[in-house]
Design an enzyme around this catalytic site. Structure first.
Site, PDB file in Angstrom:
ATOM      1  N   SER A   1      -2.945   0.553   4.427  1.00 58.07           N
ATOM      2  CA  SER A   1      -3.474   1.662   5.220  1.00 58.07           C
ATOM      3  C   SER A   1      -4.918   1.404   5.639  1.00 58.07           C
ATOM      4  O   SER A   1      -5.189   0.469   6.382  1.00 58.07           O
ATOM      5  CB  SER A   1      -3.327   2.964   4.432  1.00 58.07           C
ATOM      6  OG  SER A   1      -3.453   4.091   5.262  1.00 58.07           O
TER       7      SER A   1
ATOM      8  N   ASP B   1       3.062   4.733   6.544  1.00 60.12           N
ATOM      9  CA  ASP B   1       1.991   4.277   5.657  1.00 60.12           C
ATOM     10  C   ASP B   1       2.504   3.556   4.404  1.00 60.12           C
ATOM     11  O   ASP B   1       3.351   4.062   3.671  1.00 60.12           O
ATOM     12  CB  ASP B   1       1.169   5.495   5.234  1.00 60.12           C
ATOM     13  CG  ASP B   1      -0.208   5.127   4.728  1.00 60.12           C
ATOM     14  OD1 ASP B   1      -0.290   4.351   3.771  1.00 60.12           O
ATOM     15  OD2 ASP B   1      -1.205   5.626   5.291  1.00 60.12           O
TER      16      ASP B   1
END
Length: 302
Positions: A41, A155
């Site tokens: 991320s 994510d």
């Protein structure tokens, strides 16, 4: 005498990821060489920028964005999969930093995302750097899933917030250095004078009505307030993200218990909201302070 090499592992954490920049600067200033980077991320974003040799250019760009600039880069959408498309910010980035193939980066780099609906972890080891970062940073409910070659990704922190298992085996370093941006309250650093100054300057700027409405509607992403103290006032979205945060924190703990780490920097989840990128300069300095302290502790103990 050659420099000690480091395998750097950078966690997820939204805007708190700007602290990764300060950590990298502290490492290099302390005489360490980064041999490889594994990111998730926000860690994928900063890891990719450094691996491509463009971290100073990225830092200059992000530190010159104020609150209005950050909002202007958010291409809001009515999609049920997320309220930000994410195309606008990457288009802006590509204007100042060109895309690179991961396999051709200056420093070995990998990042992780989760393929949906299979729920399988996908590790990006080659292909477009920006495509991999976009996939790895597709925060559920905030950003719409990334689409690559007909597949959708969200994510990587869903399954692997601190990807210690992704350190390249072929590039063995002297030390493993990890940064956890979802640390406990005790890892909180008091507000810096620079933040207070910036907040004062920003408070003089009146946000357009539509921006104010979006900020209120999705307050969970734009505030670092202690959510657990306001449970009764939470919306369903707030509760969903609060629950996700708790699960991610526990998963991070388990990952750190399972893997050997020589040096770790912990930064509290309460340090900044997920989308508070206008606080980049403050967060970078926090990362620097934390990293220098961790390095000193390690060197004094060895």
């Amino acid at each position: 005498m050659s420099k000690k090499t480091v395998s750097l592992v950078l966690s997820s954490g939204g805007a708190r990821g700007m602290a990764h920049i300060g950590v990298i600067e502290a490492l290099e200033e302390s005489g360490y060489e980064i041999a490889s980077i594994a990111g998730c991320s926000a860690g994928a974003l900063i890891g990719g920028m450094h691996s491509s040799g463009n971290l100073p250019k990225f830092k200059d760009w992000i530190c010159n964005l104020d609150r209005i600039d950050v909002f202007s880069l958010m291409d809001f959408t009515l999609s049920s999969k997320g309220f930000i498309k994410g195309d606008k910010v990457f288009a802006a980035l590509k204007k100042i930093i060109e895309d690179r193939l991961i396999e051709e980066l200056d420093i070995p780099f990998v990042c992780t995302a989760v393929e949906i609906p299979t729920g399988k972890e996908h590790v990006f080891r080659k292909g477009s750097m920006y495509a991999a970062i976009r996939a790895s940073a597709s925060i559920p409910t905030a950003f719409t899933p990334a689409k690559i070659h007909g597949k959708e990704y969200i994510d990587g922190s869903i399954l692997n917030p601190i990807p210690l298992n992704l350190i390249p085996k072929e590039k063995i370093a002297d030390l493993v250095f990890a940064v956890d941006l979802n640390g406990p309250k005790t890892a909180f650093v008091e507000n810096l004078k620079e933040k207070e100054k910036k907040e004062s300057e920003n408070s003089k700027v009146k946000l357009p009505n539509w921006l104010t409405e979006y900020r209120q509607k999705f307050s969970t992403y734009f505030s670092s307030n202690e959510k657990e103290e306001k449970i009764k006032g939470m919306s369903s979205l707030d509760l969903l993200n609060y629950s996700f945060d708790l699960l991610q924190d526990k998963l991070s703990e388990l990952v750190l218990e399972r893997h050997q780490v020589d040096i770790i920097v912990e930064i509290s989840r309460t340090q900044a909201g997920t989308l508070e990128f206008h606080r980049a300069a403050e967060l970078i300095e926090i990362g620097r302070q934390k990293a220098f302290a961790a390095i000193e502790k390690y060197e004094n103990g060895h």
